[in-house]
Write an enzyme that holds these catalytic residues in place. Sequence first.
Site, short mmCIF file in Angstrom:
data_model
loop_
_atom_site.label_atom_id
_atom_site.label_comp_id
_atom_site.label_asym_id
_atom_site.label_seq_id
_atom_site.Cartn_x
_atom_site.Cartn_y
_atom_site.Cartn_z
N LYS A 277 -65.23 13.70 26.31
CA LYS A 277 -65.97 14.68 25.52
C LYS A 277 -67.24 14.12 24.89
O LYS A 277 -67.24 13.03 24.33
CB LYS A 277 -65.07 15.22 24.40
N GLY B 144 -60.32 0.68 24.09
CA GLY B 144 -59.70 1.91 24.56
C GLY B 144 -59.52 1.95 26.06
O GLY B 144 -59.09 0.99 26.69
N ARG C 103 -53.71 -6.03 23.66
CA ARG C 103 -53.89 -6.11 22.20
C ARG C 103 -52.97 -7.16 21.58
O ARG C 103 -53.32 -7.77 20.57
CB ARG C 103 -53.65 -4.74 21.57
N GLY D 112 -62.33 3.30 18.74
CA GLY D 112 -62.93 4.06 17.64
C GLY D 112 -63.75 3.20 16.71
O GLY D 112 -64.85 3.57 16.28
#
Length: 399
Positions: A200, A356, A35, A380
């Site tokens: 998830k 991510g 990043r 996200g």
Amino acid sequence: MKTIDTLGDLRGRRVLVRSDFNVPLDGTTITDDGRIRAALPTLRRLADGGARVVVMAHLGRPKGAPDQKFSLAPVAARLGELLGQEVSLATDLVGESARSTVESLADGQVALLENVRFDARETSKVDAERAELAGELAGLADAFVSDGFGVVHRKQASVYDIAQLLPAVAGDLVLKEVESLSRATTDPARPYAVVLGGSKVSDKLGVIANLLTKADRLLIGGGMVFTFLAAKGHSVGSSLLEEDQVETVKGYLAQAAENGVEIVLPTDIVAADSFAADAPHATVPAEEIPDGKMGLDIGPDSGQLFAAKLADARTIVWNGPMGVFEFDAFAGGTRAVAQGIVDATAGGAFSIVGGGDSAAAVRILGFDEQGFSHISTGGGASLELLEGKELPGLTVLAD
């Protein structure tokens, strides 16, 4: 969106830049500086133009107060190495140290403010509190450049409110991210394949629902796959299972069949006795995971299947690893998918690695980043764009 070009001559002007430096740390050692490196083109452009560059960013999840373990000191040191100049770090965000650090900047120099999340107003749900902090930040600068793509889905003081107080533009990284992701959301080249992993299903409900109207193929791995397997009536042993999402996933499977979207699930699973790097494990059929065993990766046959399903794709989006890639014994599925995407990209596909853990996996597993068309810095934010949402940090920059 307005761009840096619209700011005109930057020489001698103080430019406040919101970057995303939320990097993983081992103590004070940065373990993945991706990043930081992604922010360099914008920062170099501003410095080369003679701007006095003031960077702000967050790191970790401090609870609205200074916490030394979340200090940006390691980031300042690494950023200085990459830029080839010393990067001064203010010891606060908008206090005396920040003001004196900014005042001491010469044309072309770069400074970093301390973690924006050391101030509780940054993430406040109260508009007036965020606006107060944004006003203090605005007092440090003449213009604002939004270049932290990983936070543009957040309505926060250093992302959203500040853009309403200063001349505000998108940085080169944000523009590149939006342009790349738009290729996957607006008339993508087909076949359009999406690989979803991670732990998830509930983290990706919106994006799955949206992709069932857009993608040609969804390849499902990671911990979320066990909810899909359960929805098809299979036992998943002690694998991660969101029982409250089984009915939702049954609905997704039915909708996919109705829409002609192919859902690709693993045919075999690497099942272990426990969640540990050295846990005894074996490859079993995906529909026959033994009681007491937990799936920690898709199996080798599944890796080959997924790669084959990617081979003819013209647009590929990957978000989420196929297993616990941090443990070598359970990295095979993620490695196979990454290689499949590299091969498809070499054959002409446009590929996006959706930030991510997927981006971390690419680097940790030793893949050349140039083998992918675009590696996003925002997990996200990438997901919310794929979901079709409007992101506040982008809408506030609209022309």
